[in-house]
Design a protein around this motif. Sequence first.
Motif, PDB file in Angstrom:
ATOM      1  N   HIS A 193      15.895 140.575  46.212  1.00 47.99           N
ATOM      2  CA  HIS A 193      15.330 139.221  46.138  1.00 47.99           C
ATOM      3  C   HIS A 193      16.376 138.151  46.450  1.00 47.99           C
ATOM      4  CE1 HIS A 193      11.960 141.295  44.361  1.00 47.99           C
ATOM      5  NE2 HIS A 193      12.755 141.781  43.419  1.00 47.99           N
ATOM      6  N   LEU A 194      17.008 138.280  47.622  1.00 51.83           N
ATOM      7  CA  LEU A 194      18.037 137.328  48.014  1.00 51.83           C
ATOM      8  C   LEU A 194      17.395 136.077  48.610  1.00 51.83           C
ATOM      9  CD1 LEU A 194      20.600 139.722  49.747  1.00 51.83           C
ATOM     10  CD2 LEU A 194      20.506 139.005  47.356  1.00 51.83           C
ATOM     11  N   ASP A 195      17.916 134.919  48.229  1.00 40.91           N
ATOM     12  CA  ASP A 195      17.449 133.686  48.859  1.00 40.91           C
ATOM     13  C   ASP A 195      18.069 133.583  50.249  1.00 40.91           C
ATOM     14  OD1 ASP A 195      20.072 132.525  48.666  1.00 40.91           O
ATOM     15  OD2 ASP A 195      19.627 131.925  46.611  1.00 40.91           O
ATOM     16  N   ASP A 196      17.590 132.623  51.042  1.00 41.93           N
ATOM     17  CA  ASP A 196      18.033 132.521  52.437  1.00 41.93           C
ATOM     18  C   ASP A 196      19.534 132.244  52.558  1.00 41.93           C
ATOM     19  OD1 ASP A 196      15.525 133.099  53.390  1.00 41.93           O
ATOM     20  OD2 ASP A 196      14.929 130.989  53.595  1.00 41.93           O
ATOM     21  N   ALA A 197      20.078 131.384  51.698  1.00 42.97           N
ATOM     22  CA  ALA A 197      21.501 131.051  51.771  1.00 42.97           C
ATOM     23  C   ALA A 197      22.359 132.293  51.475  1.00 42.97           C
ATOM     24  CB  ALA A 197      21.833 129.932  50.796  1.00 42.97           C
ATOM     25  N   THR A 198      22.013 133.022  50.436  1.00 44.29           N
ATOM     26  CA  THR A 198      22.762 134.238  50.092  1.00 44.29           C
ATOM     27  C   THR A 198      22.607 135.281  51.187  1.00 44.29           C
ATOM     28  OG1 THR A 198      22.427 133.808  47.738  1.00 44.29           O
ATOM     29  CG2 THR A 198      23.042 136.050  48.357  1.00 44.29           C
ATOM     30  N   ASP A 230      23.172 151.051  42.163  1.00 49.19           N
ATOM     31  CA  ASP A 230      22.243 151.774  43.033  1.00 49.19           C
ATOM     32  C   ASP A 230      22.958 152.418  44.221  1.00 49.19           C
ATOM     33  OD1 ASP A 230      20.150 150.900  41.432  1.00 49.19           O
ATOM     34  OD2 ASP A 230      19.501 149.322  42.819  1.00 49.19           O
ATOM     35  N   ILE A 231      23.912 151.716  44.823  1.00 46.91           N
ATOM     36  CA  ILE A 231      24.485 152.132  46.103  1.00 46.91           C
ATOM     37  C   ILE A 231      25.718 153.020  45.964  1.00 46.91           C
ATOM     38  CG2 ILE A 231      25.522 151.283  48.255  1.00 46.91           C
ATOM     39  CD1 ILE A 231      22.491 150.818  48.024  1.00 46.91           C
ATOM     40  N   ALA A 243      37.047 151.101  52.729  1.00 47.85           N
ATOM     41  CA  ALA A 243      36.545 149.875  53.353  1.00 47.85           C
ATOM     42  C   ALA A 243      35.071 149.653  53.008  1.00 47.85           C
ATOM     43  CB  ALA A 243      36.735 149.940  54.868  1.00 47.85           C
ATOM     44  N   ALA A 244      34.280 150.726  52.998  1.00 50.05           N
ATOM     45  CA  ALA A 244      32.860 150.610  52.657  1.00 50.05           C
ATOM     46  C   ALA A 244      32.685 150.157  51.211  1.00 50.05           C
ATOM     47  CB  ALA A 244      32.150 151.939  52.891  1.00 50.05           C
ATOM     48  N   THR A 245      33.482 150.740  50.311  1.00 46.64           N
ATOM     49  CA  THR A 245      33.394 150.351  48.894  1.00 46.64           C
ATOM     50  C   THR A 245      33.767 148.891  48.714  1.00 46.64           C
ATOM     51  OG1 THR A 245      33.892 152.612  48.225  1.00 46.64           O
ATOM     52  CG2 THR A 245      34.215 150.904  46.576  1.00 46.64           C
ATOM     53  N   GLU A 246      34.826 148.454  49.370  1.00 46.45           N
ATOM     54  CA  GLU A 246      35.245 147.052  49.271  1.00 46.45           C
ATOM     55  C   GLU A 246      34.159 146.131  49.823  1.00 46.45           C
ATOM     56  OE1 GLU A 246      37.127 143.612  48.429  1.00 46.45           O
ATOM     57  OE2 GLU A 246      37.576 145.613  47.660  1.00 46.45           O
ATOM     58  N   ALA A 254      28.085 142.490  46.642  1.00 47.83           N
ATOM     59  CA  ALA A 254      27.608 142.332  45.262  1.00 47.83           C
ATOM     60  C   ALA A 254      28.092 141.014  44.664  1.00 47.83           C
ATOM     61  CB  ALA A 254      28.086 143.507  44.405  1.00 47.83           C
ATOM     62  N   ALA A 255      29.299 140.595  45.024  1.00 46.29           N
ATOM     63  CA  ALA A 255      29.840 139.340  44.495  1.00 46.29           C
ATOM     64  C   ALA A 255      29.043 138.132  44.981  1.00 46.29           C
ATOM     65  CB  ALA A 255      31.308 139.193  44.889  1.00 46.29           C
ATOM     66  N   LEU A 256      28.377 138.251  46.112  1.00 48.02           N
ATOM     67  CA  LEU A 256      27.565 137.150  46.632  1.00 48.02           C
ATOM     68  C   LEU A 256      26.205 137.051  45.959  1.00 48.02           C
ATOM     69  CD1 LEU A 256      28.237 137.514  50.471  1.00 48.02           C
ATOM     70  CD2 LEU A 256      29.169 135.769  48.933  1.00 48.02           C
ATOM     71  N   MET A 257      25.804 138.113  45.292  1.00 48.19           N
ATOM     72  CA  MET A 257      24.471 138.157  44.686  1.00 48.19           C
ATOM     73  C   MET A 257      24.475 137.455  43.334  1.00 48.19           C
ATOM     74  SD  MET A 257      23.274 142.012  45.494  1.00 48.19           S
ATOM     75  CE  MET A 257      22.944 142.541  47.152  1.00 48.19           C
ATOM     76  N   PRO A 258      23.338 136.862  42.982  1.00 47.58           N
ATOM     77  CA  PRO A 258      23.263 136.131  41.713  1.00 47.58           C
ATOM     78  C   PRO A 258      23.196 137.050  40.490  1.00 47.58           C
ATOM     79  CG  PRO A 258      21.132 136.128  42.824  1.00 47.58           C
ATOM     80  CD  PRO A 258      22.111 136.786  43.754  1.00 47.58           C
ATOM     81  N   GLY A 259      23.828 136.615  39.429  1.00 49.21           N
ATOM     82  CA  GLY A 259      23.714 137.263  38.118  1.00 49.21           C
ATOM     83  C   GLY A 259      23.983 138.745  38.121  1.00 49.21           C
ATOM     84  N   GLU A 260      23.107 139.457  37.418  1.00 52.27           N
ATOM     85  CA  GLU A 260      23.265 140.900  37.271  1.00 52.27           C
ATOM     86  C   GLU A 260      22.759 141.667  38.488  1.00 52.27           C
ATOM     87  OE1 GLU A 260      21.439 142.123  33.658  1.00 52.27           O
ATOM     88  OE2 GLU A 260      22.636 140.775  32.429  1.00 52.27           O
ATOM     89  N   THR A 261      22.222 140.972  39.468  1.00 53.00           N
ATOM     90  CA  THR A 261      21.701 141.633  40.671  1.00 53.00           C
ATOM     91  C   THR A 261      22.822 142.374  41.398  1.00 53.00           C
ATOM     92  OG1 THR A 261      20.033 139.911  40.887  1.00 53.00           O
ATOM     93  CG2 THR A 261      20.445 141.256  42.826  1.00 53.00           C
TER      94      THR A 261
END
Length: 159
Positions: free
Chosen positions: A48-53, A137-138, A114-117, A123-130
């Motif tokens: 559920h990412l918004d357009d900016a994220t 999950d990944i 590199a993939a993990t980083e 994940a750091a760009l996503m809001p809250g606990e998302t």
Amino acid sequence: MTPAGRIAAFVFLTVAAAGAALWATRESLRPRESPQEVGLRWLKTAYHLDDATFEKVSALHRDYFRQCDKMCRQINEADRPLLWRARHRSNRQPGEFDAQFTHDQIVCGECEKAATEHLRQVAALMPGETGQRFLDDILPVMQQQRRVHDENLSSNIRR
């Protein structure tokens, strides 16, 4: 069947064949989404990412996939030591096999790091606990892929 019925059936079948040909042509000419585009669309929907994220994540993915493509080329161009055993048993020195196998493992490890980083940056760009849910999950999927890869290598070495 009457002559008028035959003509109607012929016209119907001709129109159906033309419609199927038109559909097949349009489908074959339609641009296909890359796996990256499909993955990004899934990411936006699933988390559920918004357009900016989503735009930030998309930019991060574009940068990462340039790096990933380079690493994939390195892996594909590597002188695969496991193939040596099957094809050139007598032409290679044992130490050469070990060195190439170590190099292969290093390249794969760098790719995984590199993939993990990259996933942590996403994940750091996503809001809250998302973001944490995304990593939960990944990352296990990626670790499972590495285990399968290592098991395949191990079984190939024993052959």
